[in-house]
Write a protein that holds these residues in place. Structure first.
Motif, PDB file in Angstrom:
ATOM      1  N   ILE A  50       0.958  -0.846   0.057  1.00 45.16           N
ATOM      2  CA  ILE A  50      -0.183  -0.457  -0.229  1.00 45.16           C
ATOM      3  C   ILE A  50       1.471   1.475  -0.296  1.00 45.16           C
ATOM      4  CG2 ILE A  50      -1.682   1.049   1.402  1.00 45.16           C
ATOM      5  CD1 ILE A  50      -2.947  -1.312   0.348  1.00 45.16           C
ATOM      6  N   THR A  51       1.581   1.607   0.535  1.00 49.25           N
ATOM      7  CA  THR A  51       3.360   2.046   0.664  1.00 49.25           C
ATOM      8  C   THR A  51       3.097   2.747  -0.946  1.00 49.25           C
ATOM      9  OG1 THR A  51       3.898   1.783   2.540  1.00 49.25           O
ATOM     10  CG2 THR A  51       5.143   2.893   1.226  1.00 49.25           C
ATOM     11  N   ALA A  52       3.129   1.752  -1.265  1.00 51.16           N
ATOM     12  CA  ALA A  52       4.213   1.650  -2.807  1.00 51.16           C
ATOM     13  C   ALA A  52       3.239   1.785  -3.549  1.00 51.16           C
ATOM     14  CB  ALA A  52       4.769   0.415  -3.440  1.00 51.16           C
ATOM     15  N   GLY A  53       1.937   1.079  -3.674  1.00 48.42           N
ATOM     16  CA  GLY A  53       0.406   1.965  -4.308  1.00 48.42           C
ATOM     17  C   GLY A  53       0.109   2.843  -4.302  1.00 48.42           C
ATOM     18  N   PHE A  71       9.296   3.085   1.831  1.00 49.98           N
ATOM     19  CA  PHE A  71       9.234   1.608   1.640  1.00 49.98           C
ATOM     20  C   PHE A  71       9.724   1.055   2.319  1.00 49.98           C
ATOM     21  CE2 PHE A  71       9.948  -2.173  -1.449  1.00 49.98           C
ATOM     22  CZ  PHE A  71       8.355  -2.750  -1.025  1.00 49.98           C
ATOM     23  N   ALA A  72      11.084   1.351   2.441  1.00 52.83           N
ATOM     24  CA  ALA A  72      11.893   0.226   3.160  1.00 52.83           C
ATOM     25  C   ALA A  72      12.322   0.298   4.845  1.00 52.83           C
ATOM     26  CB  ALA A  72      13.560   1.123   2.637  1.00 52.83           C
ATOM     27  N   ASN A  73      11.961   1.427   5.016  1.00 50.22           N
ATOM     28  CA  ASN A  73      11.470   1.697   6.704  1.00 50.22           C
ATOM     29  C   ASN A  73      10.459   2.519   6.617  1.00 50.22           C
ATOM     30  OD1 ASN A  73      11.519   1.833   9.050  1.00 50.22           O
ATOM     31  ND2 ASN A  73      13.249   3.720   9.046  1.00 50.22           N
ATOM     32  N   LEU A  98      12.573   3.331 -10.046  1.00 51.60           N
ATOM     33  CA  LEU A  98      12.305   3.205  -9.574  1.00 51.60           C
ATOM     34  C   LEU A  98      10.905   2.409  -8.650  1.00 51.60           C
ATOM     35  CD1 LEU A  98      10.722   5.407  -6.697  1.00 51.60           C
ATOM     36  CD2 LEU A  98       9.445   6.412  -7.944  1.00 51.60           C
ATOM     37  N   ARG A  99       9.933   2.301  -9.776  1.00 52.80           N
ATOM     38  CA  ARG A  99       8.962   0.641  -9.720  1.00 52.80           C
ATOM     39  C   ARG A  99       9.470  -0.572  -9.483  1.00 52.80           C
ATOM     40  NH1 ARG A  99       7.269  -0.928 -14.794  1.00 52.80           N
ATOM     41  NH2 ARG A  99       5.753  -0.590 -15.307  1.00 52.80           N
ATOM     42  N   LYS A 100      11.128  -0.649 -10.383  1.00 51.09           N
ATOM     43  CA  LYS A 100      11.263  -1.965  -9.360  1.00 51.09           C
ATOM     44  C   LYS A 100      12.003  -2.217  -7.798  1.00 51.09           C
ATOM     45  CE  LYS A 100      14.878  -4.638 -11.492  1.00 51.09           C
ATOM     46  NZ  LYS A 100      16.012  -5.030 -12.342  1.00 51.09           N
ATOM     47  N   GLU A 101      12.149  -0.744  -8.287  1.00 54.88           N
ATOM     48  CA  GLU A 101      12.122  -1.121  -6.157  1.00 54.88           C
ATOM     49  C   GLU A 101      11.465  -1.055  -4.951  1.00 54.88           C
ATOM     50  OE1 GLU A 101      15.490   2.704  -5.660  1.00 54.88           O
ATOM     51  OE2 GLU A 101      15.601   2.825  -3.842  1.00 54.88           O
TER      52      GLU A 101
END
Ligand code: NAD
Length: 389
Positions: free
Chosen positions: A194-197, A238-240, A329-332
């Motif tokens: 959800i963070t990414a989307g 996203f990472a943290n 960015l998408r890949k990450e």
């Protein structure tokens, strides 16, 4: 000079900052709401973030009701049920608390509860909003818990018409919340997907608004800084998920995207809306999948603008460098590169593809695309997003 004609809308009050949710009773007093209906979704309703917010209302002895039958990509039956609870509880305003789904549904309950005409009479078409009884719209307080849709600063609500399987945008100036509490602490619990989307949704709003034709230098300025904030902060959030600074900047970027898109959106959204309505995919994630294909399609019309944007964001290589940065960015963020990665077992026949292309070209966002979105173009973009090429 003749083309320098425009209309700008920036009236929302936003109380921004970590911990500001405790100001909710004060915000209720400022808006004159005495018996609020607290609207959220069933997933959030089980989380501590809702319990701690309701405790603030309990401590302030606010008589409130709760409605949480809001599914992601809300539908009219959610609205009908919410209106029944609003009327039964004699509520006089709404606290819309959650992601875009809960915010939109809360806003639409406050709007539609006092109307006599059907909801679909208020679609975002021409001046249809003038059909509404403006005096019957209850005040809205919006509290976002995701950082993407920016619905908290918008004058629209998105809802799926189940009869036609189409996502509809309902518009009225008074759908704009009276006051927003944007507290990044509320978004800390968002899972990675959800963070990414939602973060990519904020990016899609800023990017499409920036590329939309028309004179709106304020929207353009807001959009470029929103895009810079996303590149800098979305990977960190996203990472943290507990990185409160990154969460705060993403919450700003989300509000900036929705402020900017009063200028217009484009083909990312035109294609994402039918996919969301037919396959119930996450809106922001669907936008993220379509983004590089639409960017490449629009190249001839936006190459210079994107080169300026890339330079502002510190991305080398002009248009190509920017396009690569989007893919990276998408890949990450683990965004699928193609639609089958988002919709398991996807198997579209020609008829279904033609239907989606038909829906895309009549979507209200299609007019904002810098290159005309014909049915043929929509079909090609869909094929590209399926093949990942
Ligand atoms: P969402 O509201 O559908 O929420 C997705 C999921 O995230 C839900 O399960 C929810 O429970 C969960 N969630 C939300 N906040 C959380 C938190 N802090 N911690 C843990 N879980 C949390 O997702 P969204 O992307 O925010 O909203 C999508 C909806 O918004 C779609 O219906 C879309 O069409 C609409 N939308 C509206 C506008 C507008 O201008 N009004 C703009 C873009 C999108």
């Amino acid at each position: 000079m003749s083309k320098l004609i425009s209309k700008w809308n920036y009236p929302t009050t936003v109380r921004f900052g970590a911990g500001r949710i405790k100001e909710l009773p004060d915000v209720l007093a400022a808006t004159g709401i005495k018996r609020p209906l607290f609207v959220t979704d069933p997933g959030l309703a089980k989380l501590p973030v809702v319990a701690s917010t309701l405790k603030i209302l309990d401590d302030a002895k606010v008589p409130y009701g709760v409605f949480s039958e809001v599914r992601p990509n809300p539908v009219e039956t959610n609205l009908t049920a919410g209106i029944a609870v609003f009327k039964k509880g004699k509520h006089d305003g709404v606290i819309a608390f959650g992601g875009g789904s809960a915010l939109d549904l809360g806003k639409l309950i406050a709007f539609q509860a006092g109307q006599t005409r059907p909801l679909w009479d208020f679609e975002d078409v021409g001046d249809w909003w003038t059909r509404a009884n403006s005096d019957a719209i209850a005040p809205i307080i919006a509290v976002p818990t995701t950082a993407g849709t920016g619905s908290e600063v918008g004058r629209a609500g998105v809802i799926t018409n189940e009869a036609t399987h189409t996502k509809k945008v309902i518009f009225h100036p008074k759908l704009l919340p009276a006051i927003v509490i944007a507290d990044p602490e509320l978004s800390v619990g968002m899972p990675g997907f959800i963070t990414a989307g939602t973060g990519m949704d904020a990016l899609a709003h800023c990017l499409e608004a920036y590329c939309a034709p028309g004179y709106h230098p304020m929207a353009d300025g807001i959009a470029v800084e929103g895009i810079r904030l996303v590149f800098e902060n979305l990977p960190k959030a996203f990472a943290n998920g507990k990185d409160l600074v990154a969460r705060a900047h993403m919450m700003s970027a989300a509000a900036m995207g929705a402020t900017a898109f009063q200028k217009g959106l484009g083909a990312i959204h035109s294609l994402s809306h039918p996919i969301g309505a037919l396959y119930d995919t996450h809106h922001g994630m669907t936008n993220a999948v379509f983004m590089p294909y639409v960017l490449a399609f629009n190249r001839e019309a936006i190459e210079d603008r994107i080169a300026r944007l890339a330079a502002y964001c510190g991305i080398r290589g002009g248009f190509d460098g920017f396009a690569k940065a989007i893919v990276k960015l998408r890949k990450e963020l683990k965004v699928p590169h193609a639609l089958p990665g988002l919709i398991k077992g996807l198997d579209m026949d020609r008829k279904r593809k033609a239907l989606i292309a038909d829906m895309a070209v009549v979507d209200p966002t299609a007019g904002g695309n810098p290159v005309k979105l014909t049915k043929k173009a929509a079909l090609t973009l869909l094929e590209n997003a399926i093949a990942g090429s």
